[in-house]
Design a protein around this motif. Structure first.
Motif, PDB file in Angstrom:
ATOM      1  N   VAL A   1       7.865  -0.657   6.489  1.00  0.00           N
ATOM      2  CA  VAL A   1       7.490   0.722   6.211  1.00  0.00           C
ATOM      3  C   VAL A   1       8.611   1.379   5.418  1.00  0.00           C
ATOM      4  CG1 VAL A   1       6.951   2.984   7.201  1.00  0.00           C
ATOM      5  CG2 VAL A   1       6.120   0.900   8.322  1.00  0.00           C
ATOM      6  N   THR A   2       8.216   2.026   4.331  1.00  0.00           N
ATOM      7  CA  THR A   2       9.150   2.822   3.540  1.00  0.00           C
ATOM      8  C   THR A   2       8.660   4.247   3.554  1.00  0.00           C
ATOM      9  OG1 THR A   2       9.623   0.973   2.071  1.00  0.00           O
ATOM     10  CG2 THR A   2      10.144   3.147   1.241  1.00  0.00           C
TER      11      THR A   2
ATOM     12  N   ILE B   1       0.851  -1.190   0.000  1.00  0.00           N
ATOM     13  CA  ILE B   1       0.000   0.000   0.000  1.00  0.00           C
ATOM     14  C   ILE B   1       0.888   1.242   0.000  1.00  0.00           C
ATOM     15  CG2 ILE B   1      -1.674   1.327   1.388  1.00  0.00           C
ATOM     16  CD1 ILE B   1      -2.938  -1.166   0.229  1.00  0.00           C
ATOM     17  N   SER B   2       0.446   2.273  -0.704  1.00  0.00           N
ATOM     18  CA  SER B   2       1.135   3.559  -0.707  1.00  0.00           C
ATOM     19  C   SER B   2       0.123   4.655  -0.379  1.00  0.00           C
ATOM     20  CB  SER B   2       1.756   3.820  -2.082  1.00  0.00           C
ATOM     21  OG  SER B   2       2.375   5.090  -2.101  1.00  0.00           O
TER      22      SER B   2
ATOM     23  N   ASN C   1       9.254  17.544   8.026  1.00  0.00           N
ATOM     24  CA  ASN C   1       8.084  17.390   8.884  1.00  0.00           C
ATOM     25  C   ASN C   1       7.313  16.118   8.579  1.00  0.00           C
ATOM     26  OD1 ASN C   1       8.483  19.951  10.109  1.00  0.00           O
ATOM     27  ND2 ASN C   1       7.742  20.877   8.239  1.00  0.00           N
ATOM     28  N   ILE C   2       7.990  14.995   8.481  1.00  0.00           N
ATOM     29  CA  ILE C   2       7.321  13.773   8.027  1.00  0.00           C
ATOM     30  C   ILE C   2       6.445  13.147   9.114  1.00  0.00           C
ATOM     31  CG2 ILE C   2       9.136  12.093   8.559  1.00  0.00           C
ATOM     32  CD1 ILE C   2       8.565  11.130   5.566  1.00  0.00           C
TER      33      ILE C   2
ATOM     34  N   THR D   1       4.382  -4.183   2.411  1.00  0.00           N
ATOM     35  CA  THR D   1       5.030  -2.893   2.675  1.00  0.00           C
ATOM     36  C   THR D   1       4.039  -1.749   2.603  1.00  0.00           C
ATOM     37  OG1 THR D   1       7.124  -3.700   1.802  1.00  0.00           O
ATOM     38  CG2 THR D   1       6.850  -1.316   1.888  1.00  0.00           C
ATOM     39  N   LEU D   2       4.111  -0.877   3.592  1.00  0.00           N
ATOM     40  CA  LEU D   2       3.358   0.368   3.605  1.00  0.00           C
ATOM     41  C   LEU D   2       4.333   1.476   3.230  1.00  0.00           C
ATOM     42  CD1 LEU D   2       0.783   2.001   4.281  1.00  0.00           C
ATOM     43  CD2 LEU D   2       1.652   2.144   6.628  1.00  0.00           C
ATOM     44  N   THR D   3       4.079   2.146   2.112  1.00  0.00           N
ATOM     45  CA  THR D   3       4.927   3.251   1.682  1.00  0.00           C
ATOM     46  C   THR D   3       4.237   4.549   2.037  1.00  0.00           C
ATOM     47  OG1 THR D   3       5.851   1.955  -0.131  1.00  0.00           O
ATOM     48  CG2 THR D   3       6.064   4.347  -0.290  1.00  0.00           C
TER      49      THR D   3
END
Length: 161
Positions: free
Chosen positions: A136-137, A84-85, A146-147, A107-109
Motif C-alpha cells: 500500500v502506498t 491499482i490507484s 484526514n487520510i 501495489t494499491l495506491t
C-alpha cells in the motif's frame, strides 16, 4: 420569450471571443474530472475475486485519478492482479460483521488530493473491517491530515495480515 433570450444569448456568445475562451478554459478544467472520476461498487459477480475484472463491479473496475471503490454487502477477499490507484476506499453501509481483505503482490495506491475532510479509507459499517494484505502506498500531495477516518463501533482497518 425564453426562446428569444436563448437566441440572443447564443448570438452574443458567438460574437464574444473572450467569452468563448473563458468557456472552453473552464470546460478543459472540468472535463478530466468527468472523464477520470469513477465510482464503482464491488459485487464479485464473477466469483473470481479479482479487482481488475469489470464483471466484479457495478461499473468498470476503479483505477485511476479520482476513482472510488465502494464495498457494501458482498464481503470477502479481493485479489489485486495489477497495480491499482484509487482516491477512496469506502465501506459504505456494509452491515454488521462484514470483513474485506485486499490481497496480492501488486501495489494499491491510495491517492487523495481532495483537501481537508477528503478521506482515503473510510469505514461506515458498524463491526465491519478491512485488511490490506498487499503493498500500500499513500500519496496525498496536499498533506491532508484526514487520510483515514470513520471507523465505526467495532470496525477496524488493518495493514498487513
Amino acid at each position: 420569450m425564453r426562446r428569444h433570450i436563448l437566441v440572443n444569448s447564443l448570438k452574443i456568445f458567438k460574437k464574444n471571443k473572450k467569452m468563448k475562451r473563458i468557456f472552453f478554459s473552464i470546460l478543459l478544467l472540468i472535463l478530466p474530472l468527468l472523464i477520470f472520476s469513477q465510482t464503482a461498487t464491488w459485487n464479485n459477480a464473477t466469483g473470481n475475486n479479482n479487482w481488475s475484472d469489470n464483471g466484479n463491479w457495478d461499473t468498470n473496475y476503479p483505477n485511476g485519478v479520482g476513482a472510488v471503490a465502494k464495498f457494501g454487502s458482498v464481503a470477502g477477499t479481493i485479489n489485486l492482479t495489477e497495480d491499482i490507484s484509487v482516491k477512496l476506499i469506502n465501506l459504505i453501509g456494509a452491515g454488521a460483521g462484514n470483513s474485506y481483505t485486499i490481497s496480492g503482490t501488486n501495489t494499491l495506491t491510495l491517492a487523495n488530493n481532495g483537501g481537508v475532510n477528503a478521506y482515503t479509507v473510510q469505514v461506515n459499517g458498524a463491526n465491519s473491517s478491512i485488511v490490506f494484505d498487499c503493498n500500500v502506498t499513500m500519496n496525498d500531495p496536499n498533506d491532508n491530515p484526514n487520510i483515514i477516518r470513520g471507523v465505526q463501533t467495532g470496525g477496524a482497518i488493518t495493514f498487513g495480515a
